[in-house]
Motif scaffolding. Sequence first.
Motif, short mmCIF file in Angstrom:
data_model
loop_
_atom_site.label_atom_id
_atom_site.label_comp_id
_atom_site.label_asym_id
_atom_site.label_seq_id
_atom_site.Cartn_x
_atom_site.Cartn_y
_atom_site.Cartn_z
N LYS A 24 0.83 -1.20 0.00
CA LYS A 24 0.00 0.00 0.00
C LYS A 24 0.87 1.26 0.00
O LYS A 24 0.55 2.25 -0.67
N ILE A 25 1.95 1.22 0.74
CA ILE A 25 2.85 2.38 0.79
C ILE A 25 3.50 2.61 -0.56
O ILE A 25 3.57 3.75 -1.06
N LEU A 26 3.96 1.55 -1.20
CA LEU A 26 4.58 1.67 -2.53
C LEU A 26 3.57 2.19 -3.55
O LEU A 26 3.90 3.00 -4.43
N ASP A 27 2.33 1.73 -3.44
CA ASP A 27 1.28 2.19 -4.36
C ASP A 27 1.02 3.67 -4.17
O ASP A 27 0.86 4.43 -5.14
N ALA A 28 0.98 4.13 -2.92
CA ALA A 28 0.77 5.55 -2.64
C ALA A 28 1.91 6.39 -3.19
O ALA A 28 1.69 7.46 -3.79
#
Length: 261
Positions: A24-28
């Motif tokens: 999720k962090i990488l996607d953000a």
Amino acid sequence: MSETVTPHDEEKTGGIQVITRAAKILDALGAKPDGMSLGEIALAVDLPRSTVQRIVAALDSVQLVRSQGSAGGVRLGPALLRLIANVHTDVVAIAQPWLQALCQATGETVSLGRASGLQLAIVHYVVAERELRVVPRIGMNLPLYSTSGGRALLALDSDDAARELLGEAYQAITDLTVRDFPALLAHLTEIRRTGLAYDRGETLEGVSTMAVAIDTILGRFSISLLVPTPRFEKFEDRYRQEILKCKLGMVDEIGKVALRD
């Protein structure tokens, strides 16, 4: 009988949770190429700032992100960017089964395109196996403003971006070609509403096309159906259903880019 949870099970569950949160962090971060603070990331992924800080530190240690402190800027790191660049070369391989399935479902030629300057470049196609068919050429460049694939890609950006790229007036290729920005803008507005773009004889006489655009982690591409106009008018509803199904399948497999601000 109650189920016994072993330390191994707890460790496995915790590991999966960490991977999910890291994803999720990488996607953000992928949606914010200029970088995000830890606080912004925490808000975007709905996690405590302390949790985000620990995961970012771990990702930074293997160069999946690059961190320059809590205030300015956590960005995607060189290791992840190299991985994305390597995978990018395999877009055609990933798309091929979906394009083939669309061709078989419709009985029509399917092309994969991308923007190249002011042109739509065809990078791959699957030709229909029937007597009357459309056969494009690899490397064939056609105007973004008149092709369904080109307009689908233009609709991913703002009106101002399209105007800046193309200008206000365009060369007519056929009698039906759009010739100015207001006419093009009407198309872009409708494409954003429906997700579908059309070229009804504006680029090649006797040929109609329908296209969708996919905005993925590997880049932006258009998927187009190329059909003789009489057959297009007869089976347009079925073509629409099948090309939207193809789009959903490809985006699900490749990965969709988060909406940009």
